[in-house]
Design a protein around this motif. Structure first.
Motif, PDB file in Angstrom:
ATOM      1  N   TYR A 122      96.948   2.650 -69.804  1.00 45.35           N
ATOM      2  CA  TYR A 122      97.396   2.081 -71.065  1.00 45.35           C
ATOM      3  C   TYR A 122      98.910   2.238 -71.164  1.00 45.35           C
ATOM      4  CZ  TYR A 122      97.474   0.972 -76.014  1.00 45.35           C
ATOM      5  OH  TYR A 122      97.730   0.394 -77.219  1.00 45.35           O
ATOM      6  N   GLY A 123      99.596   1.193 -71.536  1.00 45.48           N
ATOM      7  CA  GLY A 123     101.045   1.237 -71.656  1.00 45.48           C
ATOM      8  C   GLY A 123     101.491   1.254 -73.102  1.00 45.48           C
ATOM      9  N   LEU A 124     102.503   2.040 -73.377  1.00 43.41           N
ATOM     10  CA  LEU A 124     103.049   2.156 -74.724  1.00 43.41           C
ATOM     11  C   LEU A 124     104.541   1.874 -74.654  1.00 43.41           C
ATOM     12  CD1 LEU A 124     102.459   3.036 -77.673  1.00 43.41           C
ATOM     13  CD2 LEU A 124     103.109   5.335 -76.966  1.00 43.41           C
ATOM     14  N   MET A 125     104.996   0.900 -75.415  1.00 41.24           N
ATOM     15  CA  MET A 125     106.408   0.533 -75.437  1.00 41.24           C
ATOM     16  C   MET A 125     107.077   1.067 -76.691  1.00 41.24           C
ATOM     17  SD  MET A 125     106.578  -3.417 -74.291  1.00 41.24           S
ATOM     18  CE  MET A 125     106.615  -3.891 -72.600  1.00 41.24           C
ATOM     19  N   LEU A 126     108.354   1.398 -76.564  1.00 45.45           N
ATOM     20  CA  LEU A 126     109.147   1.833 -77.699  1.00 45.45           C
ATOM     21  C   LEU A 126     110.224   0.807 -77.983  1.00 45.45           C
ATOM     22  CD1 LEU A 126     109.723   5.602 -76.840  1.00 45.45           C
ATOM     23  CD2 LEU A 126     107.906   4.590 -78.213  1.00 45.45           C
ATOM     24  N   ARG A 127     110.620   0.721 -79.237  1.00 45.70           N
ATOM     25  CA  ARG A 127     111.776  -0.108 -79.589  1.00 45.70           C
ATOM     26  C   ARG A 127     113.041   0.653 -79.218  1.00 45.70           C
ATOM     27  NH1 ARG A 127     110.162  -1.097 -85.781  1.00 45.70           N
ATOM     28  NH2 ARG A 127     111.620   0.613 -85.882  1.00 45.70           N
ATOM     29  N   GLU A 128     114.174   0.028 -79.365  1.00 45.26           N
ATOM     30  CA  GLU A 128     115.446   0.680 -79.029  1.00 45.26           C
ATOM     31  C   GLU A 128     115.708   1.931 -79.840  1.00 45.26           C
ATOM     32  OE1 GLU A 128     118.729  -2.026 -79.026  1.00 45.26           O
ATOM     33  OE2 GLU A 128     117.789  -3.351 -77.576  1.00 45.26           O
ATOM     34  N   GLY A 151     113.452   4.092 -80.646  1.00 43.55           N
ATOM     35  CA  GLY A 151     112.478   5.108 -80.295  1.00 43.55           C
ATOM     36  C   GLY A 151     111.163   5.023 -81.033  1.00 43.55           C
ATOM     37  N   ILE A 152     111.020   4.060 -81.941  1.00 41.57           N
ATOM     38  CA  ILE A 152     109.777   3.875 -82.688  1.00 41.57           C
ATOM     39  C   ILE A 152     108.820   3.044 -81.819  1.00 41.57           C
ATOM     40  CG2 ILE A 152     108.745   2.895 -84.779  1.00 41.57           C
ATOM     41  CD1 ILE A 152     110.599   5.273 -85.340  1.00 41.57           C
ATOM     42  N   VAL A 153     107.519   3.356 -81.890  1.00 43.41           N
ATOM     43  CA  VAL A 153     106.527   2.623 -81.116  1.00 43.41           C
ATOM     44  C   VAL A 153     106.575   1.145 -81.490  1.00 43.41           C
ATOM     45  CG1 VAL A 153     104.049   2.339 -80.665  1.00 43.41           C
ATOM     46  CG2 VAL A 153     105.036   4.630 -80.836  1.00 43.41           C
ATOM     47  N   HIS A 154     106.667   0.301 -80.468  1.00 47.23           N
ATOM     48  CA  HIS A 154     106.714  -1.154 -80.639  1.00 47.23           C
ATOM     49  C   HIS A 154     105.309  -1.627 -80.967  1.00 47.23           C
ATOM     50  CE1 HIS A 154     108.107  -5.230 -80.119  1.00 47.23           C
ATOM     51  NE2 HIS A 154     107.145  -5.456 -79.253  1.00 47.23           N
ATOM     52  N   GLY A 155     105.137  -2.348 -82.079  1.00 53.47           N
ATOM     53  CA  GLY A 155     103.796  -2.767 -82.505  1.00 53.47           C
ATOM     54  C   GLY A 155     103.523  -4.199 -82.295  1.00 53.47           C
ATOM     55  N   ALA A 175     108.524   0.688 -60.359  1.00 54.45           N
ATOM     56  CA  ALA A 175     109.769   1.241 -60.902  1.00 54.45           C
ATOM     57  C   ALA A 175     110.220   0.467 -62.139  1.00 54.45           C
ATOM     58  CB  ALA A 175     110.860   1.213 -59.837  1.00 54.45           C
ATOM     59  N   PHE A 176     110.055  -0.853 -62.105  1.00 49.35           N
ATOM     60  CA  PHE A 176     110.407  -1.662 -63.268  1.00 49.35           C
ATOM     61  C   PHE A 176     109.564  -1.267 -64.486  1.00 49.35           C
ATOM     62  CE2 PHE A 176     109.205  -5.400 -65.829  1.00 49.35           C
ATOM     63  CZ  PHE A 176     110.429  -5.664 -66.416  1.00 49.35           C
ATOM     64  N   LEU A 177     108.255  -1.143 -64.280  1.00 51.00           N
ATOM     65  CA  LEU A 177     107.367  -0.782 -65.386  1.00 51.00           C
ATOM     66  C   LEU A 177     107.651   0.627 -65.900  1.00 51.00           C
ATOM     67  CD1 LEU A 177     104.033  -2.390 -64.165  1.00 51.00           C
ATOM     68  CD2 LEU A 177     105.569  -3.216 -65.966  1.00 51.00           C
ATOM     69  N   ASP A 178     108.074   1.531 -65.013  1.00 54.36           N
ATOM     70  CA  ASP A 178     108.465   2.882 -65.450  1.00 54.36           C
ATOM     71  C   ASP A 178     109.628   2.825 -66.432  1.00 54.36           C
ATOM     72  OD1 ASP A 178     106.534   4.023 -63.861  1.00 54.36           O
ATOM     73  OD2 ASP A 178     107.938   4.710 -62.309  1.00 54.36           O
ATOM     74  N   ARG A 179     110.476   1.825 -66.297  1.00 52.36           N
ATOM     75  CA  ARG A 179     111.632   1.685 -67.195  1.00 52.36           C
ATOM     76  C   ARG A 179     111.269   0.992 -68.508  1.00 52.36           C
ATOM     77  NH1 ARG A 179     116.815   1.999 -64.245  1.00 52.36           N
ATOM     78  NH2 ARG A 179     116.295   2.547 -62.110  1.00 52.36           N
ATOM     79  N   VAL A 180     110.196   0.201 -68.490  1.00 51.77           N
ATOM     80  CA  VAL A 180     109.787  -0.552 -69.674  1.00 51.77           C
ATOM     81  C   VAL A 180     108.844   0.261 -70.559  1.00 51.77           C
ATOM     82  CG1 VAL A 180     108.573  -2.629 -70.445  1.00 51.77           C
ATOM     83  CG2 VAL A 180     110.098  -2.749 -68.484  1.00 51.77           C
ATOM     84  N   TYR A 181     107.965   1.025 -69.943  1.00 49.09           N
ATOM     85  CA  TYR A 181     106.962   1.816 -70.672  1.00 49.09           C
ATOM     86  C   TYR A 181     107.360   3.291 -70.673  1.00 49.09           C
ATOM     87  CZ  TYR A 181     103.864  -2.213 -70.570  1.00 49.09           C
ATOM     88  OH  TYR A 181     103.308  -3.456 -70.751  1.00 49.09           O
ATOM     89  N   ILE A 182     106.794   4.057 -71.619  1.00 45.44           N
ATOM     90  CA  ILE A 182     107.141   5.476 -71.695  1.00 45.44           C
ATOM     91  C   ILE A 182     106.348   6.326 -70.711  1.00 45.44           C
ATOM     92  CG2 ILE A 182     107.816   5.290 -74.113  1.00 45.44           C
ATOM     93  CD1 ILE A 182     105.200   6.766 -74.808  1.00 45.44           C
ATOM     94  N   ASN A 183     105.304   5.784 -70.092  1.00 42.29           N
ATOM     95  CA  ASN A 183     104.549   6.541 -69.106  1.00 42.29           C
ATOM     96  C   ASN A 183     104.741   5.935 -67.724  1.00 42.29           C
ATOM     97  OD1 ASN A 183     103.222   4.344 -70.191  1.00 42.29           O
ATOM     98  ND2 ASN A 183     101.183   5.196 -69.984  1.00 42.29           N
ATOM     99  N   ALA A 184     104.406   6.708 -66.686  1.00 40.59           N
ATOM    100  CA  ALA A 184     104.662   6.284 -65.303  1.00 40.59           C
ATOM    101  C   ALA A 184     103.629   5.281 -64.813  1.00 40.59           C
ATOM    102  CB  ALA A 184     104.675   7.500 -64.387  1.00 40.59           C
TER     103      ALA A 184
END
Length: 87
Positions: free
Chosen positions: A75-81, A83-87, A55-64
């Motif tokens: 593969y996990g993909l994070m967004l910045r606040e 909404g832009i992909v965090h690089g 559940a924590f990772l569901d909140r951090v990453y855009i995929n389940a």
């Protein structure tokens, strides 16, 4: 190429390929018509434990991640606040 503290290949030529575009085109076509896998394990690691880890990772990453079976990878993909992909 430099990737943080690591050195990574930019492409993987085989015998007879004269330039990077030939190699990359071959790889792209192979993925589109068959299968591809990218190991980015040297780019970062995160180790999360506990009953609410999914559940924590569901909140951090855009995929389940909460539905991910034990022993599987995703593969996990994070967004910045913004909404832009965090690089």
């Amino acid at each position: 190429m430099d990737a943080g503290l690591w050195r990574r290949a930019q492409w993987y030529p085989i015998a007879g390929e004269a330039d990077w575009l030939t190699s990359v085109t071959r790889e792209v076509l192979a993925v589109r018509h068959r299968l591809g896998f990218c190991d980015v394990s040297t780019l970062g690691k995160i180790d999360v434990h506990g009953p609410d880890a999914g559940a924590f990772l569901d909140r951090v990453y855009i995929n389940a991640f909460s539905s991910l079976a034990v022993g599987k990878a995703r593969y996990g993909l994070m967004l910045r606040e913004d909404g832009i992909v965090h690089g």
